[in-house]
Design an enzyme around this catalytic site. Structure first.
Site, mmCIF file in Angstrom:
data_model
loop_
_atom_site.group_PDB
_atom_site.id
_atom_site.type_symbol
_atom_site.label_atom_id
_atom_site.label_comp_id
_atom_site.label_asym_id
_atom_site.label_seq_id
_atom_site.Cartn_x
_atom_site.Cartn_y
_atom_site.Cartn_z
ATOM 1 N N SER A 156 0.868 -1.183 0.000
ATOM 2 C CA SER A 156 0.000 0.000 0.000
ATOM 3 C C SER A 156 0.903 1.231 0.000
ATOM 4 O O SER A 156 2.077 1.130 0.390
ATOM 5 C CB SER A 156 -0.865 -0.004 1.267
ATOM 6 O OG SER A 156 -1.453 1.259 1.479
ATOM 7 N N TYR A 211 -1.646 -0.784 10.746
ATOM 8 C CA TYR A 211 -1.698 -0.953 9.282
ATOM 9 C C TYR A 211 -0.365 -0.548 8.664
ATOM 10 O O TYR A 211 0.209 -1.277 7.852
ATOM 11 C CB TYR A 211 -2.849 -0.114 8.715
ATOM 12 C CG TYR A 211 -3.125 -0.365 7.236
ATOM 13 C CD1 TYR A 211 -3.642 -1.584 6.805
ATOM 14 C CD2 TYR A 211 -2.887 0.623 6.286
ATOM 15 C CE1 TYR A 211 -3.907 -1.818 5.464
ATOM 16 C CE2 TYR A 211 -3.150 0.396 4.936
ATOM 17 C CZ TYR A 211 -3.659 -0.820 4.529
ATOM 18 O OH TYR A 211 -3.909 -1.051 3.198
HETATM 19 P P1 NAD Z 1 -11.551 -5.402 0.923
HETATM 20 O O1 NAD Z 1 -11.854 -5.172 2.368
HETATM 21 O O2 NAD Z 1 -12.514 -4.904 -0.083
HETATM 22 O O3 NAD Z 1 -11.297 -6.964 0.666
HETATM 23 C C1 NAD Z 1 -10.460 -7.687 1.525
HETATM 24 C C2 NAD Z 1 -10.789 -9.164 1.436
HETATM 25 O O4 NAD Z 1 -9.925 -9.855 2.365
HETATM 26 C C3 NAD Z 1 -12.228 -9.496 1.827
HETATM 27 O O5 NAD Z 1 -12.809 -10.352 0.870
HETATM 28 C C4 NAD Z 1 -12.084 -10.193 3.176
HETATM 29 O O6 NAD Z 1 -13.106 -11.172 3.433
HETATM 30 C C5 NAD Z 1 -10.695 -10.840 3.039
HETATM 31 N N1 NAD Z 1 -10.116 -11.158 4.343
HETATM 32 C C6 NAD Z 1 -10.033 -10.357 5.435
HETATM 33 N N2 NAD Z 1 -9.530 -11.055 6.488
HETATM 34 C C7 NAD Z 1 -9.281 -12.308 6.033
HETATM 35 C C8 NAD Z 1 -8.772 -13.482 6.643
HETATM 36 N N3 NAD Z 1 -8.445 -13.522 7.958
HETATM 37 N N4 NAD Z 1 -8.624 -14.603 5.889
HETATM 38 C C9 NAD Z 1 -8.979 -14.593 4.577
HETATM 39 N N5 NAD Z 1 -9.491 -13.513 3.950
HETATM 40 C C10 NAD Z 1 -9.642 -12.385 4.676
HETATM 41 O O7 NAD Z 1 -10.113 -4.750 0.704
HETATM 42 P P2 NAD Z 1 -9.360 -4.338 -0.680
HETATM 43 O O8 NAD Z 1 -9.508 -2.905 -0.872
HETATM 44 O O9 NAD Z 1 -9.740 -5.286 -1.750
HETATM 45 O O10 NAD Z 1 -7.858 -4.573 -0.231
HETATM 46 C C11 NAD Z 1 -7.065 -5.617 -0.787
HETATM 47 C C12 NAD Z 1 -5.635 -5.357 -0.411
HETATM 48 O O11 NAD Z 1 -5.238 -4.098 -0.967
HETATM 49 C C13 NAD Z 1 -5.401 -5.235 1.095
HETATM 50 O O12 NAD Z 1 -4.201 -5.873 1.413
HETATM 51 C C14 NAD Z 1 -5.298 -3.737 1.332
HETATM 52 O O13 NAD Z 1 -4.495 -3.442 2.446
HETATM 53 C C15 NAD Z 1 -4.641 -3.310 0.031
HETATM 54 N N6 NAD Z 1 -4.829 -1.910 -0.341
HETATM 55 C C16 NAD Z 1 -6.079 -1.408 -0.481
HETATM 56 C C17 NAD Z 1 -6.225 -0.081 -0.893
HETATM 57 C C18 NAD Z 1 -7.570 0.534 -1.138
HETATM 58 O O14 NAD Z 1 -7.636 1.729 -1.365
HETATM 59 N N7 NAD Z 1 -8.655 -0.214 -1.112
HETATM 60 C C19 NAD Z 1 -5.092 0.695 -1.137
HETATM 61 C C20 NAD Z 1 -3.833 0.147 -0.968
HETATM 62 C C21 NAD Z 1 -3.710 -1.171 -0.581
#
Ligand code: NAD
Length: 241
Positions: free
Chosen positions: A142, A155
């Site tokens: 991220s 985080y």
């Molecule tokens: P999201 O919350 O939409 O999806 C996350 C998924 O992870 C969900 O389906 C959830 O059920 C699953 N999950 C959570 N805990 C879990 C566990 N213990 N075991 C198995 N699955 C689990 O989030 P996202 O936006 O799709 O984020 C995906 C990745 O991208 C993450 O690592 C997040 O830190 C990173 N990220 C997101 C953003 C953003 O703006 N959304 C930006 C930078 C990085």
């Protein structure tokens, strides 16, 4: 042309958000997708949809906080598919509170999902990849891996840690022809941000599909080249200068 035909790729956090978008892109490119998530209900909906479009998709109900489940999952993958070409560590969680308010349990959960799980999944995927002499592990970091803002200490710690782990892993994986990439997305229009910050302007975020397309590009790079780290930002990124 479906360039990822015959490739077996495990995606964590596959039920929604970026993980779902990655599954859709890689499936469209012909890969056999293993959708791993705690939310089996949502993951099954995505898998059904992929199969209805001619894709190959199986769901693995997996809590990435549980080492035993991860070990069993890797054994099953080895048994059922005989190979693992890609591991995309996308599952991630956050809690927006100050250090004073952050419970020790919250710290542990965030570190476990965001940092310990990619370590465990990589640890148990490596023997399969070494055996076949190839593989690609992509860790979803991220912009929080590079900068800091208030109320996200666990985080930040987990994501800075994941960036460091990713580079360290590459040094050990490279001699076995296994690639490792730290993919650093900026803000995306996923439930992760939209559910928690309803006032956030979605126009300053990017479509997770764009990041997923980048991952498809990474998986299709010529065999002799690896990209260890890659930033993918929305043009109007607010958390990046
Ligand atoms: P999201 O919350 O939409 O999806 C996350 C998924 O992870 C969900 O389906 C959830 O059920 C699953 N999950 C959570 N805990 C879990 C566990 N213990 N075991 C198995 N699955 C689990 O989030 P996202 O936006 O799709 O984020 C995906 C990745 O991208 C993450 O690592 C997040 O830190 C990173 N990220 C997101 C953003 C953003 O703006 N959304 C930006 C930078 C990085």
């Amino acid at each position: 042309m479906k360039n990822l035909d015959g490739k077996v790729i495990l995606v964590t956090g596959a039920a929604r958000g970026l993980g779902e978008a990655i599954c859709r892109e890689l499936s469209a490119a012909g890969a056999q997708i293993i959708l791993a998530d705690v939310r089996a209900d949502l993951a099954n909906q995505v898998a059904d949809d992929l199969r209805s479009q001619g894709g190959k998709a199986d769901v693995l109900t997996l809590d990435v906080m549980d080492e035993k489940q991860i070990r069993a999952a890797m054994e099953k993958i080895h048994q059922d598919y005989g190979r693992l070409d890609g591991l995309i560590n996308s599952a991630g969680i956050d809690k927006t509170v100050s250090i004073d308010e952050l419970e020790v349990d919250d710290w542990d959960c965030i570190m476990s999902v965001n940092l310990r799980a990619p370590f465990l999944l990589s640890k148990y995927a490596l023997p399969i990849m070494r055996e076949q002499g190839s593989g690609h592990i992509i860790n979803i970091c991220s912009t929080a891996s590079k900068r800091a803002w208030p109320n996200a200490s666990a985080y930040h710690a987990s994501k800075w840690g994941l960036l460091g782990f990713s580079h360290a892993l590459l040094t050990e994986a490279r001699p076995h022809n296994i690639k490792v990439t730290a993919l650093i997305p900026g803000g995306m229009r996923t439930p992760f941000l939209l559910d928690r910050f309803p006032d956030l302007d979605p126009n300053v975020l990017q479509d997770p599909k764009n990041v997923a397309e980048t991952i498809c590009f990474l998986m299709l790079m010529p065999e002799e080249t690896v990209i260890p780290e890659l930033l993918v930002l929305p043009i109007r990124e607010t958390s990046w200068p």
